[in-house]
Scaffold this motif. Structure first.
Motif, PDB file in Angstrom:
ATOM      1  N   ASN B   3       0.900  -1.162   0.018  1.00 34.87           N
ATOM      2  CA  ASN B   3       0.239   0.040  -0.057  1.00 34.87           C
ATOM      3  C   ASN B   3       0.643   1.274  -0.034  1.00 34.87           C
ATOM      4  O   ASN B   3       0.397   2.209  -0.643  1.00 34.87           O
ATOM      5  N   SER B   4       1.804   1.284   0.657  1.00 33.12           N
ATOM      6  CA  SER B   4       2.752   2.530   0.797  1.00 33.12           C
ATOM      7  C   SER B   4       3.398   2.661  -0.421  1.00 33.12           C
ATOM      8  O   SER B   4       3.583   3.728  -0.823  1.00 33.12           O
ATOM      9  N   LYS B   6       2.359   1.675  -3.274  1.00 32.80           N
ATOM     10  CA  LYS B   6       1.093   2.232  -4.199  1.00 32.80           C
ATOM     11  C   LYS B   6       1.082   3.722  -4.057  1.00 32.80           C
ATOM     12  O   LYS B   6       1.058   4.520  -5.073  1.00 32.80           O
ATOM     13  N   ARG B   7       0.882   4.260  -2.730  1.00 35.79           N
ATOM     14  CA  ARG B   7       0.680   5.497  -2.638  1.00 35.79           C
ATOM     15  C   ARG B   7       1.978   6.361  -2.915  1.00 35.79           C
ATOM     16  O   ARG B   7       1.727   7.440  -3.689  1.00 35.79           O
ATOM     17  N   ARG B   8       3.194   5.831  -2.914  1.00 32.35           N
ATOM     18  CA  ARG B   8       4.232   6.651  -3.367  1.00 32.35           C
ATOM     19  C   ARG B   8       4.093   6.815  -4.814  1.00 32.35           C
ATOM     20  O   ARG B   8       4.532   8.107  -5.423  1.00 32.35           O
ATOM     21  N   LEU B  10       1.660   6.931  -6.554  1.00 32.44           N
ATOM     22  CA  LEU B  10       0.319   7.987  -7.058  1.00 32.44           C
ATOM     23  C   LEU B  10       0.859   9.209  -6.853  1.00 32.44           C
ATOM     24  O   LEU B  10       0.703  10.063  -7.570  1.00 32.44           O
ATOM     25  N   ILE B  11       1.855   9.484  -5.780  1.00 30.62           N
ATOM     26  CA  ILE B  11       2.207  10.741  -5.755  1.00 30.62           C
ATOM     27  C   ILE B  11       3.211  11.217  -6.789  1.00 30.62           C
ATOM     28  O   ILE B  11       2.982  12.425  -7.252  1.00 30.62           O
TER      29      ILE B  11
END
Lengths: 300, 276
Positions: B3-4, B6-8, B10-11
């Motif tokens: 998840n982290s 993925k979030r990175r 996305l940023i």
């Protein structure tokens, strides 16, 4: 008997078909096919509107090949060809960015696309102001300490052509992005899912599945951008008029100047024939590379 | 973990998207800013990044005093007539190629579509001379005629006509309808989606057209917007604010139309790529 019947129907349909076709065909004949032939004829004459046409043989071509201005324009057109069509591939990145289910993604698509529907005159005038020596671009870059002193984006002969290339790309990118986006949306999601289940990484999926499926789109964009690069006119005409010191004078600009500023129609036609040959070769190279057809527009 | 990561990602994506968005929108902001300033000067250094005070008087001046309204009407006329002519002639040429079996069909097909493949540069010069001989220089007829038949339109319409089931025209023929009636009243309405996509594509071309009218039209009163803006800019060199207001006004119709009819725009612009 049946054969004769078919023949009679076909004859009748032929009459009607040509009634449909006659008007468009005449217009195409006069304004598309006739110029192709007469343009070549004109290139062997000296003609300036005022005095009658004079046969000069290949003198116009000889003049071109001995003229530094011609080779300078050729060089600039080739530079355009080498830089702009390959960089058009960057639009694939833009398409990948906006090809996702996300709130607000449509706003980004709209932003990227608006330059496509803005007239080149407006685009070129805007960038002319941004690029000016005492303009906002130099201000921002200097404020960020990226450059020590203002750069003559359009006044430095070594830089001006590249600045205009940037403007050409800036306006065209959204169009290529839309095409690639259409292509990406045609990639079956089951294919991607299957590859993921097999443990393929994102980059493998892109290089081995997405990109090969985008190939027809890459070809189409490649042909369009090649033709556009060789025909480039408006942005140069508006921003620099071919200057400084002919540094941004491409073949399109030279043809225009020779015909409509110097009224040297024969010489200009010879230049147009040469550029057409280059265009046809470039298109054939593209076709050979990707195998298929394209679209043109030289009036815009 | 996943998840982290993925979030990175996305940023990163958002940063890149914003970066592109800033580059594509900044010139519009800058032109708009210039258009609402009281004493706009693009050579002012350091520049004012935000306009203060804001005025819309420049729009009024460019619209009526500098006569932008006239150029606006010119562009509307050119666009409407140009698009109608393009659609009508493409439909005429494409129909028999899709629906009739006739002698010489193959040759006609190539004659109609070859211009798509043959980029020829001499058109500007020879067409100018032809129009001069026809006494059509400095007329809208002269601007429109050389661009009246769009090979691309013929190609698109032929594809669309091919897709209509045969029963439609047979039924009409039994009823005794003439071929032109069948074409105009029965078959052509059935390809409306293709027509609207093509019409939008052509509308953009006509609204933004520059080089050809610049060559054909000698009377500046007849200029369409794109040519007129260039003319305004060189005539009122230091009045950036008026030119800027004119640029915004000239761009607005297509931008608004795009926002409301995105689907048609995209279909028109991508039609070529998809079908080739």
């Amino acid at each position: 008997m049946a054969n004769n019947f078919h023949h009679r129907i076909k004859v009748k349909q032929t009459w009607i078909a040509y009634l449909f076709i006659v008007v468009p065909a005449i217009i195409l004949g006069i304004f598309t096919y006739y110029p192709m032939i007469y343009g070549v004829v004109l290139s062997f004459f000296k003609y300036d509107f005022i005095s009658p046409m004079k046969w000069v043989g290949v003198a116009n071509y000889a003049k071109a090949f001995h003229s530094w201005q011609f080779w300078n324009a050729m060089k600039n057109s080739f530079l355009y060809l080498l830089v702009v069509p390959p960089l058009q591939l960057l639009a694939i990145v833009m398409a990948l960015l906006v090809n996702r289910q996300m709130k607000g993604v449509n706003v980004f698509r709209t932003f990227y696309f608006i330059p496509v529907i803005t007239s080149m005159t407006v685009v070129a005038l805007s960038w002319d102001w941004i690029f000016t020596r005492r303009g906002v671009l130099n201000y921002v870059l200097m404020a960020l300490h990226l450059i020590p002193q203002p750069i003559g984006w359009l006044t430095n002969p070594h830089i001006a052509l590249f600045s205009i290339m940037f403007v050409t790309m800036w306006k065209g990118m959204g169009y290529y992005m839309m095409l690639y986006l259409a292509g990406l949306q045609g990639v079956p999601s089951t294919l991607i899912e299957a590859a993921k289940i097999d443990g393929a990484s994102n980059s493998t999926i892109f290089w081995k599945i997405t990109l090969p499926l985008l190939k027809p789109y890459v070809m189409f964009c490649s042909i369009i951008s090649t033709i556009a690069a060789l025909n480039v006119f408006t942005e140069i005409y508006v921003m620099t008029g071919g200057g400084p010191y002919h540094a941004t004078e491409t073949m399109g600009v030279l043809i225009y100047k020779k015909a409509f500023e110097n009224l040297n129609f024969g010489y200009s036609s010879a230049l147009a024939v040469i550029l057409s040959v280059v265009l046809i070769i470039a298109t054939m190279v593209n076709l050979k590379f990707f195998k298929e057809g394209g679209v043109q527009s030289y009036y815009g | 973990m996943v998840n982290s990561k993925k979030r990175r990602n996305l940023i990163y994506v958002l940063i890149l998207m914003t970066f592109f968005a800033v580059i594509t929108t900044f010139p519009y902001y800058w032109t708009f800013k210039t258009s609402v300033e009281v004493s706009a000067n693009v050579y002012k250094f350091p520049p004012d990044l935000i306009p203060h005070p804001v005025t819309f008087r420049n729009y009024a001046v460019v619209w009526s005093q500098l006569g932008l309204v006239k150029f606006y009407l010119n562009s509307i006329l050119l666009t409407v007539v140009g698009v109608l002519v393009n659609v009508f002639l493409a439909a005429l040429a494409a129909y028999p190629l899709a629906r009739f079996d006739f002698y010489g069909k193959k040759i006609v097909f190539y004659v109609m579509l070859l211009p798509l493949m043959l980029p020829f540069q001499g058109g500007l010069i020879v067409n100018y001379l032809t129009l001069k001989n026809m006494h059509l220089l400095n007329t809208y007829t002269g601007v429109i005629l050389p661009l009246a038949v769009s090979a691309f339109g013929v190609f698109l319409f032929r594809q669309a006509y091919l897709g209509i089931p045969k029963d439609f025209e047979d039924a009409a023929r039994i009823d005794g309808a003439g071929e032109f009636y069948i074409w105009f009243r029965i078959m052509t309405p059935l390809i409306t989606p293709t027509i609207s996509a093509f019409a939008i594509l052509q509308a953009i071309t006509w609204w933004d057209i520059f080089l050809w009218p610049l060559i054909v039209l000698s009377d500046s009163n007849k200029y369409p917007l794109a040519v007129a803006l260039m003319y305004l800019n060189s005539t009122f060199q230091t009045n950036f604010k008026y030119t800027a207001a004119g640029m915004i006004l000239a761009s607005l119709p297509l931008i608004i139309a795009f926002i409301f009819m995105q689907r048609f725009f995209v279909r028109g612009l991508t039609a070529g790529g998809v079908k080739y």
